[in-house]
Design an enzyme around this catalytic site. Structure first.
Site, short mmCIF file in Angstrom:
data_model
loop_
_atom_site.label_atom_id
_atom_site.label_comp_id
_atom_site.label_asym_id
_atom_site.label_seq_id
_atom_site.Cartn_x
_atom_site.Cartn_y
_atom_site.Cartn_z
N TYR A 37 0.88 -1.12 0.06
CA TYR A 37 0.07 0.00 -0.04
C TYR A 37 0.95 1.16 -0.18
O TYR A 37 1.97 1.60 0.81
CB TYR A 37 -0.81 -0.04 1.20
CG TYR A 37 -1.65 1.26 1.51
CD1 TYR A 37 -2.68 1.55 0.45
CD2 TYR A 37 -1.18 2.16 2.38
CE1 TYR A 37 -3.39 2.86 0.44
CE2 TYR A 37 -1.98 3.37 2.28
CZ TYR A 37 -3.11 3.95 1.48
OH TYR A 37 -3.53 4.94 1.65
N GLY B 64 -6.24 5.34 -0.12
CA GLY B 64 -7.49 5.47 0.53
C GLY B 64 -8.47 4.30 -0.32
O GLY B 64 -8.03 3.12 -0.44
#
Length: 492
Positions: free
Chosen positions: A52, A59
């Protein structure tokens, strides 16, 4: 010189860097941690591991994979798109603190940034170049995304900065200083904006002002005591030891010290048996504020040395964990606590102002007027104090009890800590003005009693105060006196 380690920064060091413009450096071992962490990120990119924020979107876009050739563009796009702050900029002191706290967090070695990023943060601090950062737009979870994006914009040469009291395009000052704009690499944009540095920076600046005001509030209250012939017995040590709160004991001790030798204080039974609570309970109320401020200081110092971005890199990159250290709840609570505690200093001060000006509550001239009736004296100063106190009651509503979902409900609980810190600062500025009004009224009251009878400590403060606000010999525009006295109290 303040040496940053990522672990040991304290409020006093922050104060020196912010207000005394002390320079900073990074400890060699911390810079080595930075290099090790960045090497781990490089390996993740080379190995094409899916992590990530390194090679994914952000998000709700966290499931979107990004090609290795696009990871740099991903980071600059993040900064540009998230720079949505609005409103007036934070004070320069807060912007400077944000640079300091962001550098201190990133050198812990959990964020994967290059030494070059740390170096430009330090260069901005040491050369007093401060990003222009709008105050509004942060939810206080996923970090202070909008404010920190504006900080990052300045680093890459696309934002604006304060320099020598003026606002300039960042790139112009970077060129003037010979600083190369930062080109973001993998994870660096995210590392810059995932964090609580806006709320924490605003919080520590607010705390430092609150701490100063809390001390001044006691000295001002001591002069009010003299103006009202207050009863000194209420500050005897036995009373406060019997309750057991150290901050209350300490406040009472300072009040005894300030009033030592005064011929204007009285003993119980000489004029009256007891004073009103706003006089008699100064140690209990002000002491409770000190308890809250001690709590706030503790939480700020933890947060100033915390890794608050996401994801965090451990074990040389073998373990990369997405978590939620960016969530500002601990600071949100602390800011709300500070709001309530400091607002009380104004609440009790306004009640003392009323006792100084109300002819039904003292034997001084009505409203401390030199010519009652023809001249109103301090009458409307009390109105002003009451207005500020009432405004504070609205601002003191806890920001942390609110939350609103964002990023398509991926980020479904937020802290509102940055709003809390901003409101705390507004409250502190209002309290400053209320205390200025109390001081103006108290100085006028002791003049009627006889300044030669004052204690040594209170007389010294009175003499300095009279250099700022002259005696009231006739009605004048008191707004100017209040503002001048409030500004002096912030710095004296």
């Amino acid at each position: 010189m303040v040496t940053l380690t990522g672990k040991t920064l304290n409020v006093e060091e922050v104060k020196r860097v912010i207000f005394q413009k002390e320079k900073v450096e990074v400890a060699a071992e911390s810079m080595q941690d930075v290099m090790n962490s960045h090497a781990a990120v490089e390996k993740i990119v080379q190995d094409d591991r899916t992590i990530y924020g390194i090679n994914t979107g952000f998000g709700k876009f966290s499931d979107v994979l990004i090609d290795a050739c696009d990871v740099k563009e991903l980071q600059i796009n993040l900064i540009r798109s998230h720079a949505c702050g609005v409103g007036d900029p934070f004070p320069e002191s807060v912007s400077r603190a944000m640079l300091l706290l962001r550098a201190n967090a990133l050198i812990k070695g959990f964020s994967g940034v290059r030494p070059a990023l740390i170096e430009i943060l330090v260069a901005f601090i040491n050369q007093e170049v401060h990003p222009v950062i709008p105050q509004q737009g942060s939810l206080g979870a996923s970090g202070d995304l909008a404010p920190l994006s504006h900080l990052a914009l300045a680093l890459v040469g696309e934002g604006e900065v304060f320099y020598q009291g003026e606002i300039y395009p960042s790139l112009k000052i970077l060129e003037k200083k010979g600083i190369a704009p930062l080109t973001l690499e993998a994870k660096e944009g995210l590392a810059l904006i995932n964090g609580t540095q806006a709320m924490t920076a605003m919080g520590v600046v607010a705390y430092l002002e609150a701490e100063n005001l809390a001390f001044k509030s006691e000295l001002i209250a001591a002069i009010t005591m003299e103006g009202l012939n207050g009863i000194i017995d209420a500050f005897e040590e036995e009373i406060h030891l019997a309750r057991g709160y150290q901050q209350q004991v300490d406040t009472a001790k300072r009040m005894r010290m300030f009033l030592s030798g005064s011929k204007l204080t009285t003993r119980q039974g000489e004029i009256r048996v007891q004073d009103a609570y706003s006089i008699r309970c100064i140690p209990q109320v002000h002491g409770a504020t000190w308890q809250a401020l001690d709590y706030v200081k503790e939480k700020l110092e933890i947060e100033m040395n915390a890794a608050t971005d996401n994801p965090l890199i451990f074990d040389n990159g073998n373990k990369v964990i997405s978590g939620g250290n960016f969530h500002g709840q601990p600071i949100a609570f602390a800011m709300d606590f500070m709001k309530i505690a400091v607002a009380e200093l104004a609440n009790i001060s306004e009640r003392r102002i009323e006792r100084l000006v109300n002819p039904q509550l003292n034997d001084l001239t009505p409203f401390l007027s030199p010519n009652p009736g023809l001249e109103s004296g301090a009458m409307i100063m009390q109105y002003c104090a009451a207005s500020l106190v009432s405004e504070n009651k609205t601002l003191a509503h806890p920001a942390s009890v609110d939350s609103i979902p964002s990023s398509a409900n991926q980020e479904d609980h937020v802290s509102m800590g940055t709003i809390g810190s901003r409101h705390a600062h507004q409250i502190i500025r209002n309290v400053n003005k209320v205390l200025a009004i109390e001081l103006i009224c108290a100085m006028q009251a002791v003049e009627q009693r006889g300044v030669e009878k004052m204690a040594e400590a209170t007389r010294a403060f009175y003499d300095k105060g009279r250099e700022i606000v002259p005696s009231i010999t006739k009605d004048r525009v008191f707004s100017k006196d209040i503002e001048a006295c409030a500004e002096w109290l912030k710095h004296c």
